[in-house]
Design an enzyme around this catalytic site. Structure first.
Site, short mmCIF file in Angstrom:
data_model
loop_
_atom_site.label_atom_id
_atom_site.label_comp_id
_atom_site.label_asym_id
_atom_site.label_seq_id
_atom_site.Cartn_x
_atom_site.Cartn_y
_atom_site.Cartn_z
N LYS A 192 32.93 15.80 22.69
CA LYS A 192 33.33 15.84 24.09
C LYS A 192 32.67 14.71 24.86
CE LYS A 192 31.73 19.14 26.79
NZ LYS A 192 31.59 20.53 27.24
N ASP A 200 29.73 19.16 21.39
CA ASP A 200 30.34 19.65 22.63
C ASP A 200 29.31 19.73 23.74
OD1 ASP A 200 32.66 20.47 23.95
OD2 ASP A 200 32.19 22.57 23.72
N LYS A 234 39.99 25.34 22.18
CA LYS A 234 40.12 23.88 22.24
C LYS A 234 40.09 23.29 20.84
CE LYS A 234 37.83 23.25 26.72
NZ LYS A 234 36.65 22.68 27.40
#
Length: 827
Positions: A401, A361, A236
């Site tokens: 995120k 994240d 990612k």
């Protein structure tokens, strides 16, 4: 009559308890475990037809249509099946049993799902979603995909001035704790929000394994997985880095000039929080190697960083720090003292400048409460934003995120970042599964003067901790009226929510269809994987454990065609007969020696071997030292006893430390490279490890600076007699043995000083050409530096300090060497 049997088309069904995609993805769980193994197994699952014995029923009428239909159905099976059934007495159009009383219809495929009771029907799942997932955007039907699809859209540039501390204090609102999302329609239409929630609810009673296998088959990007990295999170980051023009691994200034690659001695400093096992960091270190230094904080325990699993990158360049208590902390980012401790550690480790970028994240399991994941994760989101404002340097970047962003609290946090950064964007990369709520907020260029917002976020977190386990909560951090008055921000927020909501709805409907029909598949996965990896510059290879090697083989591999004999050259003593070798003063540098020079060869972590430079070539394991170095590292070092401070007039002896001279590399200034490398591998949070220093290097014409730093001190082992001591950086001392003088300019070049321009220049003795710019081949390679070095031993009879009186006329003293330098260099 003969008995007959009919075949059934019942598929083999997979079973697993279901978790909503927005929270059940392995990359968004607290444990951050990758699902590649489960996914690969599901891809191999056999969906061939099976056989089922029919149940006994009353004799059916056998009209022509039925007979024809049964004959047609029977012809679907291969000859082996037909022969087996014929042996059992089957005749087309007739039932099995002595009197043909058995059923004649094909047994329907089982609709049983999971390990439930036989005959249980899930009305919610069996119901129609009435969503056409097949009208997906054309982006999914062509290869290559991402170059055309992944368009970055930034929020409009914010022109609003920073609010002051007093104004911010009035923005926070406390109200009743809320645990529902259905009425959060300020930033998304009611129809879209409710459709999304209905799509998620459809899967509530489905076994997770069925959901996962259908998801694996339906997602065109699923087989990209982790590639050479330890998990999907790393891929990612590769995806995001490419889409945002490598603003993370190669940040640039306002003029497009690299902040690190164009500056030889500048490390890329980055942070990674809430990010165990560390996929984001593995990607960055794979991309930049020892030109980067990472710092991380995450929860201790099963969610911790797994640095031993960094197969693609050198984990020795990453330093975990867990807040208050350092390496012994708990890593809980919601604790204010941990954020403060992490901030202080970052500033101390980056010369008070901060990080070039921070990655976050965070996520945790919300099984059974997937629809309110945004509400449950609100404090985690806040603290990640707070950590970014606490650790980034001015101009630094941030990627984090997030999940759904429907509530006023979440949108308010986004608005605060909108105030603090030059530009921000909400972006869902193709490596993020389309059926989940995950997206990333990307922030470019931290503005100066954001301290008031940082302190405001800090106060919000204090309030959330105070209200924990009560029925009260912080509901707003920015008044809704202020958000709506900024129409550009508000409209972008609504458009982003609605477009991502539509994508998620279609993806959920597609998974629903793939669960209902197990024969469906996504045929483009292999091609898409290949094209994506090529686009992002990631090798299309399997992840493999680094190959083991013995030090001797590794040494020959690293030196390649270099002359191995140059590594064992004895140092030339500096005396009256060799002094003339220094006639070209500007071609040389000098370093104070304090011990024997040796070579270090690292095979990763603490697998470090030493060689004294003497033949035969024998590498020995480094003993009695705690040190970690990246694999494939070859260094020339000196092990020195470090002394610090005085106790009752005596220097206190400290640990041995390593003084690095050179790396086996000629692509940049070796001095700057050595300093950069040492900064990258140093672990200031680990007092149990032996310290690493860089030797101070002086120009030969500036040798007098060295003598200023020489003192006579009493040490514990000197018996009360003062000994010559050299004081280096940070008031650290060691007992010098002499001075190494090293030629750093390569033939046929030499350096000289122009009296007219009052500048130094390079002169080619072969072509007779001169240049003020450093020629690319003028820096002496390692074997020249090592083989042509001279050593001026400061033994008894050599005077280098004013307090010394005994002079040996056969040996060079300070005045002799300085006089020679002044004669040959007079700028």
């Amino acid at each position: 009559m003969k008995r007959r049997a009919e075949a059934s088309l019942a598929p083999l069904h997979e079973t697993k308890r279901h978790c909503d995609d927005s929270s059940s993805d392995e990359e968004s769980r607290l444990s951050r475990q990758d699902s590649s193994q489960n996914d690969s197994l599901s891809d191999q699952e056999d969906h061939r037809p099976g056989f089922s014995m029919p149940s006994v029923s009353s004799l059916d009428s056998q009209d022509t249509d039925t007979t024809t239909q049964n004959s047609s159905k029977f012809s679907m099976y291969n000859s082996v099946s037909q022969k087996l059934m014929a042996k059992m007495g089957f005749r087309e159009g007739e039932g099995l049993g002595k009197f043909g009383q058995g059923r004649k219809e094909i047994v329907e495929a089982s609709t049983q799902r999971g390990r439930r009771g036989l005959g249980l029907t899930l009305q919610g799942f069996q119901g129609e979603l009435n969503i056409d997932w097949q009208d997906e955007p054309e982006q999914l039907s062509i290869v290559p995909i991402p170059s055309a699809v992944e368009k970055v859209e930034w929020f409009p540039e914010c022109t609003t001035e920073f609010p002051d501390a007093d104004e911010l204090r009035d923005w926070m609102t406390v109200g009743d704790r809320k645990l529902k999302i259905e009425d959060e329609t300020e930033f998304c239409t009611e129809d879209l929000l409710h459709t999304l929630l209905r799509c998620k609810t459809v899967f509530d009673d489905l076994e997770g394994e069925e959901m996962r296998r259908a998801r694996t088959r339906s997602n065109p990007y699923e087989t990209i997985r982790g590639g050479i990295f330890l998990n999907r999170a790393a891929m990612k980051m590769a995806n995001l880095d490419h889409c945002f023009d490598y603003m993370f691994t190669n940040p640039k200034d306002a003029h497009g000039k690299s902040l690190t690659k164009d500056r030889e001695g500048e490390l890329l400093y980055f942070g990674d929080v809430c990010a165990g096992p560390g996929g984001f960091s593995e990607y960055v270190l794979w991309k930049r190697r020892w030109h980067a230094k990472g710092f991380g904080m995450t929860l201790k325990g099963p969610c911790d960083f797994k640095l031993e699993d960094f197969y693609a990158a050198p984990s020795e360049l990453f330093e975990p720090y867990y807040g208050e208590g350092g390496v012994d902390g708990d890593g809980d980012i919601t604790r204010p003292e941990n954020v403060t401790a992490f901030r202080n550690f970052i500033l101390e480790s980056t010369e008070r400048r901060g990080l070039h970028f921070l990655m976050a994240d965070g996520g945790f399991s919300v099984e059974g409460q997937e629809n309110i994941q945004e509400i449950l994760s609100k404090q985690l989101l806040l603290c990640q934003f707070l950590t970014a404002l606490s650790t980034l340097r001015t101009g630094g970047h941030f990627v984090c995120k997030t999940f759904d962003l429907f509530t006023r609290f979440s949108v308010g946090l986004v608005y605060l970042l909108y105030l603090c950064f030059d530009r921000i964007s909400l972006f869902k990369p193709v490596t993020s599964r389309p059926a989940n709520s995950e997206r990333y907020i990307v922030c470019r260029g931290l503005k100066p003067g954001s301290d008031a917002v940082r302190e405001y976020m800090f106060r919000i977190n204090l309030k959330l901790n105070k209200l924990r386990n009560t029925d009260r909560d912080v509901t707003d951090v920015v008044p809704l009226s202020i958000i709506k008055e900024d129409t550009d921000f508000y409209q972008y927020m609504v458009n982003s929510n609605e477009s991502l909501c539509a994508v998620q709805i279609k993806a959920l409907a597609k998974i629903h269809a793939f669960v209902v029909e197990p024969t469906l598949s996504e045929p483009r996965q292999a091609d898409i994987r290949k094209e994506c990896l090529k686009l992002w510059g990631v090798p299309d290879k399997a992840r493999v454990t680094p190959a083991s090697s013995d030090p001797k083989s590794k040494f020959y591999e690293l030196v390649k065609n270099s002359d191995v004999e140059s590594f064992q050259c004895k140092v030339t003593p500096l005396n009256s007969s060799t002094l003339d070798k220094l006639r070209h003063i500007l071609d040389h540098r000098c370093i104070v020696g304090g011990g024997e020079q040796i070579f270090l060869l690292a095979l990763g972590k603490s697998q470090i071997y030493t060689w004294d430079g003497k033949m035969p070539l024998r590498w020995r394991k480094l003993e009695n030292f705690k040190l970690e170095l990246p694999r494939d590292t070859l260094l020339s070092v000196e092990i020195v006893q470090e002394l610090k401070g005085e106790v009752r007039g005596r220097i206190k002896k400290m640990k041995n430390h390593f003084c690095f001279f050179f790396l086996n590399d000629t692509h940049m200034s070796r001095i700057q490279m050595t300093e950069k490398f040492v900064k990258a591998v140093a672990k200031p949070s680990r007092p149990d490890m032996n310290p690493i220093r860089v030797k101070e290097v002086y120009r030969l014409e500036e040798m007098e600076k060295i003598f200023v730093r020489l003192e006579m001190k009493v040490t514990k082992s000197s018996g009360g007699v003062p000994r010559l001591s050299y004081t280096g950086r940070d008031d650290r001392h060691f007992l010098p043995t002499g001075l190494y003088i090293i030629k750093t300019v390569n033939e046929p070049w030499t350096m000289a000083y122009s009296k007219n321009s009052k500048m130094k220049f390079f002169f080619n003795k072969t072509t007779k050409k001169s240049t003020y710019e450093m020629p690319p081949n003028s820096a002496a390679p390692f074997h020249v530096c090592h083989s042509e070095r001279l050593f001026w031993a400061w033994v008894d009879g050599v005077i280098v300090h004013d307090s010394q009186t005994r002079m040996d006329p056969e040996k060079l003293s300070k005045n002799d060497v300085l006089s020679f330098i002044h004669q040959n260099y007079q700028p």
